[in-house]
Design an enzyme around this catalytic site. Structure first.
Site, PDB file in Angstrom:
ATOM      1  N   HIS A  98       0.799  -1.244   0.000  1.00 40.50           N
ATOM      2  CA  HIS A  98       0.000   0.000   0.000  1.00 40.50           C
ATOM      3  C   HIS A  98       0.827   1.287   0.000  1.00 40.50           C
ATOM      4  O   HIS A  98       0.285   2.354  -0.294  1.00 40.50           O
ATOM      5  CB  HIS A  98      -0.943   0.048   1.208  1.00 40.50           C
ATOM      6  CG  HIS A  98      -1.945  -1.046   1.269  1.00 40.50           C
ATOM      7  ND1 HIS A  98      -2.829  -1.307   0.240  1.00 40.50           N
ATOM      8  CD2 HIS A  98      -2.225  -1.970   2.237  1.00 40.50           C
ATOM      9  CE1 HIS A  98      -3.605  -2.336   0.587  1.00 40.50           C
ATOM     10  NE2 HIS A  98      -3.250  -2.752   1.794  1.00 40.50           N
ATOM     11  N   ALA A  99       2.104   1.221   0.383  1.00 40.32           N
ATOM     12  CA  ALA A  99       2.890   2.462   0.547  1.00 40.32           C
ATOM     13  C   ALA A  99       2.956   3.233  -0.770  1.00 40.32           C
ATOM     14  O   ALA A  99       3.092   2.653  -1.849  1.00 40.32           O
ATOM     15  CB  ALA A  99       4.298   2.128   1.040  1.00 40.32           C
TER      16      ALA A  99
END
Ligand code: TV1
Ligand code: CA
Ligand code: ZN
Length: 382
Positions: free
Chosen positions: A145-146
């Protein structure tokens, strides 16, 4: 170069940064790096290290390596912020801007944790580029998700994006497959504009399930148009249905895209009984996806990801390690100092599925998705 045989034993490299399992997100936080310590203990307990070509304690990623994707200011912030200074008035605004709140707390050693898990994925990527391994495994990676300039969903730096960027220096085309129950939004976004990376995420997709993206008809943009696949699923999907859709989609994708390397994110929150997930996969069913991908015989980077019922996460990734090295292990777990975690199943590798979630998917809903994907892949041929 030789195509790696689906039958003979591949060269497998295993990356476990020493100490990566000792970080703490916080008392009530569902992400527990300790699952990595449990996994490594089971891998060693089964003697799988003797089947693995080389076990590595990789060096941490450097700041420069992180900045191959991430914003300089964001990396600088990760380096400077501490549980102590985060409460200073001057820091508060900045923390908010980088989304390091609630899901992504500031904990002790955060920057070192990031450099460790990213360093391991990068080491695996370099080994694959050098042609000196067939499969590289990093269970501490897979934090999908980063974003370039902010944390998201328990993920601070995107080791997957960094590893794929490294692989693109050598491999013409990389296929990214994501079986975490959450959408692999950070990886999709990073490669949304390129035709050299095809991203394919299987995930729970409803209005409100995190991160809320990943619908069937998101396609990619510009040169990247048609190089993005999403398989949106509903609660309770079982091994049979998941296998059917997974194998059909991945077979068609590999045929159409002809990847020179594959990156597989193996988030274990798609297992039944996960603390955050709501799918109903068994460890054998999850592992069958890994085996299916292995059998293409394409250079393969295997990563972890989510997984919140940690006794099952460590069982799953241990089983998948055995699948990848092609060495069958007994259902009886080896005795380790962590025996108390595995008492629930009387110390079995494959616990029976309990507490079933009703399957909201139907053969018709899955067929609709399958046809949708086939239609999208047709654009690749022409
Ligand atoms: C602190 C303490 C944080 C307890 C977070 C569950 C917690 C969650 C906590 C939690 C929790 C999420 C959202 C809501 C967005 C937020 C590693 C508007 C009991 C790859 C990340 C899920 C999944 C984030 C990561 C999600 C991965 N679910 N208890 N937070 N806000 N965040 O829904 O894909 O697995 O739950
Ligand atoms: Ca996914
Ligand atoms: Zn997840």
């Amino acid at each position: 170069t030789e195509r790696i045989s689906a039958h003979s034993r591949p060269i497998v490299s295993y990356y476990f940064p020493k100490g990566v399992g000792a970080y703490h997100y916080g008392e009530r936080h569902p992400m527990k790096p300790h699952r990595l310590t449990l996994t490594n203990a089971l891998v060693l307990g089964y003697g799988l290290d003797k089947q693995i070509h080389t076990m590595y304690d990789p060096r941490p990623a450097t700041r420069e390596e992180l900045e191959n994707y991430h914003d300089h200011d964001y990396v600088e912030f990760l380096k400077r912020v501490t549980p102590q200074n985060q409460h200073q008035a001057s820091m508060k605004q900045i923390i908010d801007g980088f989304n390091c709140v609630e899901d992504c707390p500031i904990f002790s050693g955060l920057y070192d944790f990031c450099k460790q898990y990213a360093g391991a994925s990068l080491a695996g990527a370099r080994k694959l580029c050098a042609g000196s391994t067939d499969i590289a495994i990093n269970w501490s990676g897979g934090l999908h998700h980063a974003k370039r300039g902010e944390a998201s969903g328990f993920c601070y730096v995107n080791d997957i994006v960094l590893a794929i960027l490294e692989m693109l220096r050598y491999f013409p085309r990389v296929l990214y497959i994501d079986i975490d129950i959450h959408h692999g939004d950070g990886v999709e976004l990073a490669f949304y504009h390129t035709n050299r990376v095809m991203t394919c995420s299987f995930h729970k997709y409803t209005g409100d399930f995190f991160p809320g993206t990943g619908k069937l008809d998101d396609n990619g943009i510009g040169a990247g148009k048609h190089f993005c696949l999403n398989v949106p699923l509903l609660d309770g999907i079982d091994d049979d249905m998941y296998q059917t859709i997974f194998k059909s989609v991945i077979e068609d994708t590999v045929t159409a895209f002809r990847p020179s390397a594959i990156v597989l994110q193996c988030g274990a929150d798609s297992l039944g009984c996960d603390r955050l997930g709501a799918f109903n996969l068994s460890i054998a069913g999850h592992g069958e996806c890994v085996d299916f991908v292995r059998r293409f015989g394409v250079p393969l980077l295997v990563l972890g990801g989510g997984g919140y019922t940690i006794k099952n996460v460590s069982r799953c990734w241990t089983y998948e390690t055995s699948v990848l090295v092609g060495h069958t292990v007994p259902n009886e777990l080896p005795s380790t100092v962590y025996d108390s975690f595995f008492e629930d199943s009387l110390w079995k590798l494959h616990p029976p599925l309990t507490g079933k979630v009703e399957n909201q998917n139907s053969p018709a809903s899955l067929q609709r998705i399958q046809i949708g994907i086939k239609t999208k892949l047709r654009y690749l041929q022409g």
